[in-house]
Design a protein around this motif. Structure first.
Motif, PDB file in Angstrom:
ATOM      1  N   GLY A  45       0.816  -1.202   0.000  1.00 33.16           N
ATOM      2  CA  GLY A  45       0.000   0.000   0.000  1.00 33.16           C
ATOM      3  C   GLY A  45       0.852   1.254   0.000  1.00 33.16           C
ATOM      4  N   SER A  46       0.253   2.369   0.382  1.00 31.46           N
ATOM      5  CA  SER A  46       0.951   3.644   0.453  1.00 31.46           C
ATOM      6  C   SER A  46       2.005   3.604   1.560  1.00 31.46           C
ATOM      7  N   ASN A  91       7.108   3.875   9.194  1.00 23.77           N
ATOM      8  CA  ASN A  91       5.717   3.481   9.432  1.00 23.77           C
ATOM      9  C   ASN A  91       5.551   1.967   9.560  1.00 23.77           C
ATOM     10  N   TYR A 116       7.760   0.996   3.703  1.00 17.06           N
ATOM     11  CA  TYR A 116       7.058   1.704   4.773  1.00 17.06           C
ATOM     12  C   TYR A 116       8.000   2.429   5.728  1.00 17.06           C
ATOM     13  N   ASP A 165       2.637   5.749   3.541  1.00 14.62           N
ATOM     14  CA  ASP A 165       2.097   6.458   4.705  1.00 14.62           C
ATOM     15  C   ASP A 165       1.252   5.569   5.601  1.00 14.62           C
ATOM     16  N   GLU A 166       0.910   4.380   5.130  1.00 16.15           N
ATOM     17  CA  GLU A 166       0.110   3.470   5.946  1.00 16.15           C
ATOM     18  C   GLU A 166       0.948   2.873   7.071  1.00 16.15           C
ATOM     19  N   LYS A 167       0.261   2.460   8.133  1.00 15.64           N
ATOM     20  CA  LYS A 167       0.926   1.782   9.254  1.00 15.64           C
ATOM     21  C   LYS A 167       0.919   0.288   8.972  1.00 15.64           C
ATOM     22  N   ALA A 168       2.095  -0.268   8.751  1.00 14.98           N
ATOM     23  CA  ALA A 168       2.207  -1.678   8.404  1.00 14.98           C
ATOM     24  C   ALA A 168       2.916  -2.450   9.506  1.00 14.98           C
ATOM     25  N   ASP A 184      -2.844  -0.552   9.516  1.00 18.68           N
ATOM     26  CA  ASP A 184      -3.581  -0.638   8.253  1.00 18.68           C
ATOM     27  C   ASP A 184      -3.453  -1.992   7.577  1.00 18.68           C
ATOM     28  N   VAL A 185      -2.340  -2.694   7.823  1.00 14.18           N
ATOM     29  CA  VAL A 185      -2.119  -3.969   7.141  1.00 14.18           C
ATOM     30  C   VAL A 185      -1.072  -4.774   7.902  1.00 14.18           C
ATOM     31  N   ILE A 223      -8.136  -6.150  10.401  1.00 10.97           N
ATOM     32  CA  ILE A 223      -7.006  -5.605   9.646  1.00 10.97           C
ATOM     33  C   ILE A 223      -6.646  -6.561   8.506  1.00 10.97           C
TER      34      ILE A 223
END
Length: 256
Positions: free
Chosen positions: A101-102, A129, A126, A104-107, A183-184, A206
């Motif tokens: 994903g982006s 993040n 990431y 900016d997502e929390k992975a 987020d993932v 999630i």
């Protein structure tokens, strides 16, 4: 799936832990096309079947792939004796990797043992993040911790015997980490670990992607050695880990 066979020069070799080897192989085509979560199939001199090795990282500047593997039998033992300057016959990149994903997502990344290397290339996306949870038998088996830290990730290490980091399993650490928004989740390691990670992610709602480990024959979906049961549109069917995976949506895996 686009793949090719190339002779690749071994640039660098290290033994990260007893029986775990770190290879950098030179190949511009593979470095340009490899995606996080894919793998390479290495020809072993004198053996009929290739050995699947996860792609750990890519160095675009050196036009190189990083392959980290554990000696588990005669084939990987032969590969481990390859010296810098020698060539390896490699079929790559193979399989369906992680869907990222982006940045900016929390992975959250969860790796167990030799399931740790396939996560590094994905975690780089990431950076700060990413929270990475790594599990090993003991202190001597710990690998790639500093590599994840150098990528900017927050790293938690757990050992079964408590000789380093947190005493216990990655699944307990994951429960703590998921108390905060995420987020993932991405995971690779032993099947019981993947099943537990999948349950924890699902309880929190999630999305979770898992990289399955199975014995492989051809590596391109022509044989049935690595068949696994997956739910497709609600119906169970057998897919190939090598061609359709190794990465699957965790909620579609039939854990048994």
């Amino acid at each position: 799936m686009k793949f090719d066979t190339q002779l690749c020069r071994l640039l660098e070799k290290k033994e990260l832990a007893p029986g775990i080897f770190d290879f950098w192989v030179e190949n511009e085509l593979f470095a340009q096309s490899a995606q996080p979560g894919q793998f390479a199939h290495l020809l072993v001199p004198g053996k009929t079947l290739r050995r699947p090795i996860s792609i750990c990282d890519v160095d675009a500047g050196r036009k190189a792939l990083r392959l980290v593997f554990e000696v588990r039998g005669e084939g990987t033992e032969v590969l481990s004796r390859t010296n810098p300057g020698e060539t390896l016959d490699i079929l790559a990149p193979l399989g369906h990797g992680f869907s990222l994903g982006s940045p900016d997502e929390k992975a959250v990344f969860v790796g167990g043992g030799i399931g740790v290397p396939p996560l590094l290339y994905a975690a780089r996306r990431y950076g700060k993040n990413a929270t990475v949870i790594l599990g090993f038998r003991n202190k001597d088996a710990v690998i790639l911790e500093q590599d994840f830290r150098d990528a900017g990730c927050q790293v938690i290490v757990a050992t079964d015997d408590g000789s380093y980091g947190v005493h216990g399993f990655v699944t307990a650490c994951l429960q703590d980490v998921l108390q905060q928004p995420a987020d993932v989740v991405y995971a690779c390691g032993p099947t019981p670990m993947l099943k537990a990670v999948s349950v924890s992610a699902q309880e929190k709602g999630i999305p979770c992607q898992v990289s399955l480990e199975e014995r492989m024959g051809c590596g391109v979906g022509a044989c049935l050695v690595c068949a696994c049961k997956i739910k497709v549109h609600g119906k169970e069917q057998f897919l190939h880990v090598c061609k359709d995976g190794p990465v699957f949506d965790a909620k579609e895996v039939v854990w048994g």
